[in-house]
Design a protein around this motif. Structure first.
Motif: not given
Length: 320
Positions: A40-57
């Motif tokens: 997948q495109d890196s921008s899509i992967l980054n979006k998934i990561w930031f959505l999943a990382d709820i506590d932003d750590d």
């Protein structure tokens, strides 16, 4: 999007453990090979990561890892065409709901109405299937006290240490369910309410079933079963016990008398039946022994109560 299934959570748990998490978390570097193998495109992967990382750590615990994997696999399998701007409510773990609410209030741009697919929480199905019964038995076997009961702490550990069964359960859900199955606010509960404790939380996790405010009468009757306590020390020594002890002793005497009469009856019955060739001698002997034990126990109980009453009377006389 379909909801999370049990087999799916187990699959994610195996992947998560294979990444060798530290303190129940994995870093972006540990997850990166999985992400980039998706093509997948890196921008899509980054979006998934930031959505999943709820506590932003910049780390994912197992609940966050499940979110990441689910979004990724839904995208790969064409269950979704694009990554959503905000997490659907059904994919938000109960333990993270408060944090999500805070983040959305701080960022109103991403705060949107609930998705159309969000449905009203179901009611708990009180039927426990054979498979669920086996799961609950296996879980409870590891945490029982010596007397076969279970504390809030031991049951909480079961829930928190088994994410494959209770992934969407919050601490608030655990506390509410404990109070529900423990209406007498005891320090521990027996196996029946412990079973329903796990069953309610599993229904909450698997089916988004709301924690009920009350129990059906048939379930309450099972949970409210009480046993006679023979612990005399548990009775507080107050002047009120002087009056209640007399009543207790009278009741104990009546019960003792009833058991003695039953014992004599059983002895006569066994004597008359011994003439018959088909008598079940072993059964009669067992009955006699059980009754004798109960009479002995009541005699001991009555003696202890009398001693307690004498002690209280002596204390009262000393105060006069």
């Amino acid at each position: 999007m379909p909801k999370l299934e049990q087999f799916e959570i187990k699959k994610y748990w195996q992947i998560f453990c294979g990444l060798k998490p530290v303190e129940n978390k994995v870093s972006h570097d540990q997850v990166k090979p999985i992400l980039y193998n998706s093509k997948q495109d890196s921008s899509i992967l980054n979006k998934i990561w930031f959505l999943a990382d709820i506590d932003d750590d910049d780390m994912l615990d197992f609940e966050e890892f499940v979110i990441c994997m689910r979004l990724l696999f839904d995208l790969i399998n064409n269950n979704i065409s694009t990554v959503p701007d905000v997490l659907p409510d059904w994919l938000i773990p109960g333990s993270k709901a408060k944090l999500i609410k805070q983040k959305r209030s701080n960022n109103p741009v991403t705060s949107t109405p609930k998705e159309e697919e969000t449905k009203k929480a179901r009611e708990v199905d009180w039927y426990i299937s054979p498979n669920d019964l086996k799961v609950y038995n296996d879980l409870l076997t590891k945490s029982t006290l010596t007397d076969g009961s279970f504390t809030f702490s031991s049951l909480s550990i079961i829930v928190n240490s088994n994410p494959t069964h209770f992934i969407n359960v919050s601490n608030g859900d655990i506390e509410k369910t404990w109070k529900l199955v423990n209406p007498k606010n005891s320090t521990s509960i027996n196996k029946d309410p412990a079973m329903y404790f796990l069953h309610i939380l599993k229904q909450n996790s698997d089916l988004n079933a709301a924690i009920p405010n009350s129990l059906p009468s048939r379930i309450s009757n099972i949970i409210d079963k009480s046993e006679i306590s023979y612990k005399v020390d548990s009775v507080p020594r107050t002047e009120t016990t002087t009056r209640t002890s007399n009543t207790t002793n009278k009741n104990a005497s009546v019960v003792k008398s009833q058991f003695e009469n039953l014992l004599n009856y059983k002895k006569m019955e066994s004597s008359s039946k011994s003439i018959q060739a088909n008598v079940r001698v072993d059964s009669v002997i067992d009955d006699l022994q059980n009754i004798e034990k109960q009479v002995d126990r009541l005699e001991s109980y009555l003696s202890t109560k009398k001693n307690e009453l004498n002690s209280i009377n002596n204390q009262i006389n000393q105060l006069k």
